[in-house]
Design an enzyme around this catalytic site. Structure first.
Site, mmCIF file in Angstrom:
data_model
loop_
_atom_site.group_PDB
_atom_site.id
_atom_site.type_symbol
_atom_site.label_atom_id
_atom_site.label_comp_id
_atom_site.label_asym_id
_atom_site.label_seq_id
_atom_site.Cartn_x
_atom_site.Cartn_y
_atom_site.Cartn_z
ATOM 1 N N ARG A 1 -107.062 20.842 3.531
ATOM 2 C CA ARG A 1 -106.228 19.910 4.426
ATOM 3 C C ARG A 1 -106.978 18.670 4.841
ATOM 4 O O ARG A 1 -106.192 17.704 5.014
ATOM 5 C CB ARG A 1 -105.875 20.785 5.514
ATOM 6 C CG ARG A 1 -106.921 21.217 6.218
ATOM 7 C CD ARG A 1 -106.547 22.500 7.127
ATOM 8 N NE ARG A 1 -106.167 23.748 6.302
ATOM 9 C CZ ARG A 1 -105.902 25.104 6.747
ATOM 10 N NH1 ARG A 1 -105.513 24.977 8.106
ATOM 11 N NH2 ARG A 1 -105.758 26.140 5.846
ATOM 12 N N LYS B 1 -117.876 31.557 1.283
ATOM 13 C CA LYS B 1 -117.081 32.599 0.840
ATOM 14 C C LYS B 1 -117.816 33.799 0.207
ATOM 15 O O LYS B 1 -119.058 33.579 0.002
ATOM 16 C CB LYS B 1 -116.264 31.838 -0.523
ATOM 17 C CG LYS B 1 -115.170 30.975 -0.162
ATOM 18 C CD LYS B 1 -114.625 30.505 -1.419
ATOM 19 C CE LYS B 1 -113.282 29.434 -0.945
ATOM 20 N NZ LYS B 1 -112.203 29.866 -0.301
#
Length: 496
Positions: free
Chosen positions: A354, A280
């Site tokens: 996920r 990130k």
């Protein structure tokens, strides 16, 4: 903070503080009119001087009001009476909490619960008054060397009810709302802790602490070796780059009938998310400690349910891991096998939530659930779509979705449903595995839910994307505790 309910006239209250409302253009609420009459028109006289006109959020302290027994009266501006709706009520309750807490009064009798709110009854107003007051006075100071405590903090709030017949229902509303506030506080406390303290092992320890506090709770913790045996290749791919071992934490509460199928909550517990090899940007990466807010909300709900001894069967599952980059970390392009046997091409290691959820969703089949609800700070796309007001909701079962939407409206912890159409599944196609873990930029929240839906074929399921509502940035940075109120209202409705 102690809460109770009481029926009686404001001028007869022996209290440090009595709180009454004033609407726009100095229109007195019913309780304010009673005080005005008892004091020989003193309220009206003071207001005519122009110190306050009733604009929403205004406050005015009055001391030694004639013919009253309280030490002081707090007038609170409520805005236009015809516009006094749920947001307005919630706003003035928060104003009262902060104002009285700073005043030095240790007790207050609040008559704002008597104000008419469109479409809401007294019990809703009482419940909201409890939870909003607690939320407004919440302060996270666990890690500060010097505490910023109020000199004489507010200790007791008495909420007015119209008649004696409302006392018992009112006390029950206080009891339930207090339990919800206790659960919300735990959620906020856990989420506000930094990643060097709140790691997967710490979350497991918190679950064990809940078990000690509430004897009806059962806790099981799976270690990485246990998950390896179960074939949880997706979940374990996330923790591979971290020195912190992943944990799969299960809490069981059995308060309902023995033959009743449980509601299962599954929380994403990424205790810090660097993005892994798909690193990130550095700006605001500190906020990625909040990537475990789904897990924190599951623990908060379990605490609230156990606190109020709700007659329901509930299972909470926390999929906890830390997403870090190192030589052992998962690479973009790696293919892993999930517990379900389906293979996943990991195109982006920053779509890790996920991956832990999909194995947890396969794992919960063993509980033969009535419904399964997962809670996750899953996609930045949800913030783009819905901002910071609504939780994103997607489901494979319309009645479940409607129940959650309704619970959100009741609790004012609102959600908005997005479609889960088959056409979106096309975006998850992979040339090298059964599916990819991302579907490109378009409809990112929906394709993330589409990914999860491939692991929920055997039960009724809903997905709550809380990326936009779980925490605030900026000056008021910190966890909100959402969607604990929504989930608790859903469970209360289901248990009734």
């Amino acid at each position: 903070m102690e809460f109770s309910v009481k029926s009686g006239n404001p001028e007869k209250q022996r209290s440090a503080c009595v709180v009454v409302g004033v609407f726009d253009r100095r229109k007195l609420s019913s309780a304010a009119r009673v005080l005005d009459k008892a004091s020989g028109g003193a309220l009206s006289t003071i207001l005519r001087r122009g110190d306050m006109d009733g604009e929403k959020g205004q406050t005015l302290w009055l001391y030694n009001l004639p013919n009253t027994l309280c030490e002081r009266v707090l007038l609170v501006g409520c805005g236009k009476e015809r516009d006094f709706d749920e947001p307005a009520y919630r706003s003035v309750i928060a104003t009262v909490a902060r104002t009285v807490n700073k005043s030095g009064a240790v007790e207050a009798v609040n008559y704002l619960t008597d104000l008419p709110v469109k479409g809401r009854d007294t019990l809703w107003k009482i419940s909201q008054a409890v939870t909003i007051t607690q939320d407004s006075l919440y302060s996270f100071q666990q890690l500060k060397s010097k505490k910023e405590d109020t000199q004489r903090p507010l200790k007791r709030i008495i909420l007015s009810v119209p008649s004696r017949a409302d006392l018992l229902p009112g006390e029950d509303a206080v009891r339930v709302a207090t339990a919800i506030s206790v659960g919300t506080k735990l959620t906020r406390d856990l989420a506000n802790l930094p990643g060097n303290i709140c790691n997967p092992t710490y979350l497991a320890e918190q679950a064990l602490q809940l078990k000690k506090t509430y004897k009806g709770l059962k806790v099981e913790i799976l270690e990485e070796a246990d998950m390896e045996k179960l074939g949880m290749g997706a979940l374990l791919s996330v923790s591979r780059g971290s020195e912190q071992p992943a944990k799969l934490i299960t809490l069981e509460y059995r308060g309902g009938r023995k033959d009743a199928k449980p509601v299962v909550l599954v929380g994403k517990g990424i205790t810090f998310d660097t993005g892994g090899i798909s690193l990130k940007p550095g700006a605001e990466m500190d906020e990625m400690k909040f990537d475990m807010c789904g897990a924190a909300s599951v623990l908060g709900v379990m605490k609230a349910v156990a606190e109020m001894m709700l007659p329901i069967n509930l299972v909470g599952v926390v999929a906890a891991a830390e997403n870090m980059p190192d030589g052992k970390a998962t690479r973009p392009g790696d293919v892993v096998t999930s517990m379900s046997g389906q293979t996943i091409e990991i195109l982006n290691t920053d779509a890790e939530g996920r991956l832990v959820l999909c194995d947890a969703l396969s794992y919960v089949e063993r509980f033969d659930p009535d419904v399964v609800i997962d809670i996750a700070t899953l996609t930045g796309a949800c913030i783009i779509a819905l901002g910071h007001q609504a939780t994103g909701l997607l489901s494979n079962h319309s009645p479940l979705a409607n129940d959650l939407l309704g619970a959100g409206k009741q609790s004012y912890d609102r959600a908005w449903e997005l479609p889960l159409w088959d056409e979106y599944q096309e975006q998850l196609k992979s040339n090298f595995a059964d599916m990819a873990n991302i579907g490109g930029r378009p409809a990112g929240t929906i394709t993330a839910a589409c990914f999860l839906s491939r692991f929920t074929k055997k039960y009724k399921w809903a997905h709550l994307d809380i990326a936009g509502v779980a925490w605030k940035s900026g000056k008021e940075k910190g966890a909100t505790g959402r969607p604990v109120p929504l989930l608790m209202q859903y469970l209360l409705n289901k248990a009734s």
